[in-house]
Design a protein around this motif. Structure first.
Motif, PDB file in Angstrom:
ATOM      1  N   PRO A  14     -11.534  22.061 -39.025  1.00 31.73           N
ATOM      2  CA  PRO A  14     -11.592  20.626 -39.293  1.00 31.73           C
ATOM      3  C   PRO A  14     -10.508  20.147 -40.241  1.00 31.73           C
ATOM      4  CG  PRO A  14     -13.795  21.573 -39.331  1.00 31.73           C
ATOM      5  CD  PRO A  14     -12.853  22.712 -39.212  1.00 31.73           C
ATOM      6  N   GLY A  15     -10.189  20.935 -41.267  1.00 30.68           N
ATOM      7  CA  GLY A  15      -9.194  20.513 -42.236  1.00 30.68           C
ATOM      8  C   GLY A  15      -7.832  20.289 -41.609  1.00 30.68           C
ATOM      9  N   LEU A  16      -7.457  21.192 -40.668  1.00 30.50           N
ATOM     10  CA  LEU A  16      -6.165  21.054 -40.014  1.00 30.50           C
ATOM     11  C   LEU A  16      -6.215  19.998 -38.922  1.00 30.50           C
ATOM     12  CD1 LEU A  16      -5.002  24.770 -39.751  1.00 30.50           C
ATOM     13  CD2 LEU A  16      -4.128  23.005 -41.275  1.00 30.50           C
ATOM     14  N   ALA A  17      -7.320  19.938 -38.205  1.00 27.90           N
ATOM     15  CA  ALA A  17      -7.446  18.981 -37.114  1.00 27.90           C
ATOM     16  C   ALA A  17      -7.380  17.555 -37.634  1.00 27.90           C
ATOM     17  CB  ALA A  17      -8.753  19.210 -36.366  1.00 27.90           C
ATOM     18  N   GLN A  18      -7.795  17.353 -38.891  1.00 28.72           N
ATOM     19  CA  GLN A  18      -7.828  16.015 -39.463  1.00 28.72           C
ATOM     20  C   GLN A  18      -6.684  15.777 -40.448  1.00 28.72           C
ATOM     21  OE1 GLN A  18     -10.018  13.637 -38.395  1.00 28.72           O
ATOM     22  NE2 GLN A  18     -10.520  15.203 -36.888  1.00 28.72           N
ATOM     23  N   ALA A  19      -5.545  16.393 -40.190  1.00 28.67           N
ATOM     24  CA  ALA A  19      -4.373  16.163 -41.041  1.00 28.67           C
ATOM     25  C   ALA A  19      -4.052  14.676 -41.048  1.00 28.67           C
ATOM     26  CB  ALA A  19      -3.185  16.957 -40.515  1.00 28.67           C
ATOM     27  N   PRO A  20      -3.626  14.134 -42.177  1.00 29.05           N
ATOM     28  CA  PRO A  20      -3.358  12.691 -42.250  1.00 29.05           C
ATOM     29  C   PRO A  20      -2.197  12.263 -41.365  1.00 29.05           C
ATOM     30  CG  PRO A  20      -2.535  13.797 -44.211  1.00 29.05           C
ATOM     31  CD  PRO A  20      -3.339  14.813 -43.457  1.00 29.05           C
ATOM     32  N   ILE A  21      -2.212  11.007 -40.984  1.00 30.01           N
ATOM     33  CA  ILE A  21      -1.102  10.411 -40.242  1.00 30.01           C
ATOM     34  C   ILE A  21      -0.110   9.868 -41.262  1.00 30.01           C
ATOM     35  CG2 ILE A  21      -0.419   8.518 -38.736  1.00 30.01           C
ATOM     36  CD1 ILE A  21      -3.198   8.757 -37.414  1.00 30.01           C
ATOM     37  N   LYS A  22       1.106  10.355 -41.208  1.00 27.43           N
ATOM     38  CA  LYS A  22       2.126   9.911 -42.157  1.00 27.43           C
ATOM     39  C   LYS A  22       2.868   8.685 -41.624  1.00 27.43           C
ATOM     40  CE  LYS A  22       3.178  14.470 -44.156  1.00 27.43           C
ATOM     41  NZ  LYS A  22       4.274  15.446 -44.395  1.00 27.43           N
ATOM     42  N   ILE A  23       3.039   7.696 -42.487  1.00 29.21           N
ATOM     43  CA  ILE A  23       3.862   6.530 -42.165  1.00 29.21           C
ATOM     44  C   ILE A  23       4.905   6.396 -43.267  1.00 29.21           C
ATOM     45  CG2 ILE A  23       3.938   4.029 -41.851  1.00 29.21           C
ATOM     46  CD1 ILE A  23       1.064   4.148 -40.842  1.00 29.21           C
ATOM     47  N   GLY A  24       6.167   6.368 -42.880  1.00 28.46           N
ATOM     48  CA  GLY A  24       7.238   6.236 -43.855  1.00 28.46           C
ATOM     49  C   GLY A  24       7.411   4.792 -44.308  1.00 28.46           C
ATOM     50  N   VAL A  25       7.786   4.620 -45.559  1.00 29.09           N
ATOM     51  CA  VAL A  25       8.034   3.292 -46.125  1.00 29.09           C
ATOM     52  C   VAL A  25       9.348   3.346 -46.897  1.00 29.09           C
ATOM     53  CG1 VAL A  25       7.225   1.507 -47.720  1.00 29.09           C
ATOM     54  CG2 VAL A  25       5.568   2.773 -46.321  1.00 29.09           C
ATOM     55  N   ILE A  26      10.267   2.431 -46.576  1.00 25.20           N
ATOM     56  CA  ILE A  26      11.539   2.337 -47.290  1.00 25.20           C
ATOM     57  C   ILE A  26      11.629   0.947 -47.904  1.00 25.20           C
ATOM     58  CG2 ILE A  26      14.050   2.466 -47.141  1.00 25.20           C
ATOM     59  CD1 ILE A  26      13.716   4.045 -44.534  1.00 25.20           C
ATOM     60  N   GLU A  27      11.624   0.871 -49.228  1.00 23.82           N
ATOM     61  CA  GLU A  27      11.683  -0.417 -49.913  1.00 23.82           C
ATOM     62  C   GLU A  27      12.551  -0.312 -51.168  1.00 23.82           C
ATOM     63  OE1 GLU A  27      10.551  -3.195 -48.748  1.00 23.82           O
ATOM     64  OE2 GLU A  27       9.454  -2.314 -47.065  1.00 23.82           O
ATOM     65  N   PRO A  28      13.072  -1.437 -51.658  1.00 26.49           N
ATOM     66  CA  PRO A  28      13.834  -1.429 -52.911  1.00 26.49           C
ATOM     67  C   PRO A  28      12.890  -1.403 -54.114  1.00 26.49           C
ATOM     68  CG  PRO A  28      13.761  -3.646 -52.026  1.00 26.49           C
ATOM     69  CD  PRO A  28      13.074  -2.767 -51.020  1.00 26.49           C
ATOM     70  N   LEU A  29      12.574  -0.226 -54.594  1.00 33.08           N
ATOM     71  CA  LEU A  29      11.648  -0.077 -55.721  1.00 33.08           C
ATOM     72  C   LEU A  29      12.380  -0.089 -57.055  1.00 33.08           C
ATOM     73  CD1 LEU A  29       9.353   2.681 -54.181  1.00 33.08           C
ATOM     74  CD2 LEU A  29       9.150   0.192 -53.995  1.00 33.08           C
ATOM     75  N   SER A  30      13.710  -0.063 -56.996  1.00 34.43           N
ATOM     76  CA  SER A  30      14.549  -0.207 -58.185  1.00 34.43           C
ATOM     77  C   SER A  30      15.778  -1.002 -57.768  1.00 34.43           C
ATOM     78  CB  SER A  30      14.940   1.165 -58.751  1.00 34.43           C
ATOM     79  OG  SER A  30      15.675   1.916 -57.797  1.00 34.43           O
TER      80      SER A  30
END
Length: 382
Positions: A14-30
């Motif tokens: 279950p732990g591997l089957a439910q790996a999170p879905i990654k979404i990339g975010v690119i923003e001007p944080l500085s």
């Protein structure tokens, strides 16, 4: 056989089957426009948390992998490659400024990963023929058309322009200038300022020498504040209309004070009047959640973009049934949802066979009157 069984069991645990879905975010944080980028990050985090509270996407939690583009196009391109190659994200949201988004776009095409563009407005973003681009913010031409119906009521006869010297700023001057000419208004001076500039007195002096009655101002809230204050010091008297939706009127009231009085602002979310938004319930919930987290109210006019961008990607993954780049790209064409701004649905834009996706967002105009954000008299209900 026992070893094989253990391996198979481990792979389907279950732990591997439910790996999170990654979404990339690119923003001007500085960098010069860090405030806007961080507000968008805050909105993205609200979307992530709401999605996860509802059980995630297909039973899997959403995880944001966030990169700082430092308000720099080269950094944006590098961030896109890092997210794709190192973090293996199947989709990205970004990258605030048009120049930053344009710099990241070749990486999306090289690796075949879709990006939802939440803010950038340069027309070239969806005209270049990059099928991995899906924009939920209006290009400057669409924004100008949204204002066209109010030009006569605003009394614009001759307009001057002051814009940040980026793809966004230059594109805005062209789009609004073309619209005004079509309406029969005269177009005067067009002055530009670098993104990190703090002294715009020379540009204001040139604009002051024209016969214009209206100044169209395109940049982020930090520079808008400086322009309004310096314009007041030079006794620049004319209507000011900010474009691009990044003016943060509530922040201007705090920072520019009396210099902001009477100014008009094109925005894509009206947190002061959530009941007037296409989905009043969602708009109110977003405003309330923002306040609950202690985020500054003035950030809402940027923060909603982060929510809508992540919600759009999550919906595409749900439609696709898997978190694979090509499947998400195909699913984005089928997405139909309502964000804080309003309906999100993509239409084709750009060269045949390599079209990008462009949604048609809601566009509003507000005015600062008596130190508060209000609907202009010609829009207010009688």
């Amino acid at each position: 056989m026992l070893l094989v069984g253990l391996i198979v069991g481990a792979l389907t645990a279950p732990g591997l089957a439910q790996a999170p879905i990654k979404i990339g975010v690119i923003e001007p944080l500085s960098g010069p426009v860090a405030a806007s980028g961080n507000y968008i990050r805050m909105g993205a985090e609200i979307a992530r948390d709401w999605i996860n509270a509802r059980g995630g996407v297909g039973g899997r939690k959403v995880e944001l992998v966030i990169e700082d583009n430092k308000s720099d196009p080269k950094e944006a391109a590098s961030a896109a490659e890092k997210l794709i190659v190192r973090d293996k994200v199947p989709a990205i949201m970004g990258a605030w400024g048009s120049s930053m988004t344009l710099a990241a776009m070749p990486k999306l095409e090289e690796y075949g990963v879709p990006m939802v563009v939440e803010t950038s407005s340069a027309a070239s973003i969806t005209k270049r023929g990059n099928p991995w681009i899906f924009r939920i913010s209006p290009p400057s031409e669409m924004e100008a058309l949204g204002l066209e119906q109010y030009v006569d009521k605003l009394g614009v006869k001759q307009a001057d322009f002051l814009a940040v010297n980026t793809d966004w700023g230059r594109g805005s001057v062209t789009a609004f200038g073309d619209m005004l000419k079509k309406k029969g208004a005269a177009v005067g001076a067009a002055e530009f300022m670098e993104q990190a500039a703090t002294d715009m007195n020379a540009q204001i002096t040139k604009i002051k020498s024209t016969n214009g009655d209206t100044l169209f101002l395109t940049t982020a809230v930090e520079q808008i504040t400086l322009v309004l204050k310096q314009g007041q010091e030079q006794r620049l008297t004319r209507k000011v209309i900010t474009t691009g939706g990044s003016s943060s009127p509530s922040q201007l009231i705090k920072q520019a004070g009396a210099a902001a009085e009477g100014t008009y602002h094109i925005v894509f979310f009206m947190p002061w009047f959530p009941e007037a938004m296409p989905d009043a319930k969602l708009a109110r919930a977003f405003v309330d959640e923002w306040a609950k987290r202690g985020h500054p109210f003035e950030g809402l006019t940027e923060g909603f973009r982060g929510h809508d961008g992540i919600a759009t990607i999550a919906e595409a993954i749900k439609v696709a049934g898997k978190d694979e780049p090509k499947a998400i790209q195909s699913a984005l064409w089928k997405v139909s949802l309502t964000g804080v701004n309003g309906p999100i649905k993509f239409e084709k834009d750009g060269p045949a066979g390599k079209e990008s996706g462009q949604s048609k967002p809601s566009i509003f105009i507000v005015q600062i009157k008596d130190g508060k954000v209000a609907l202009p008299d010609f829009m207010a209900k009688k």
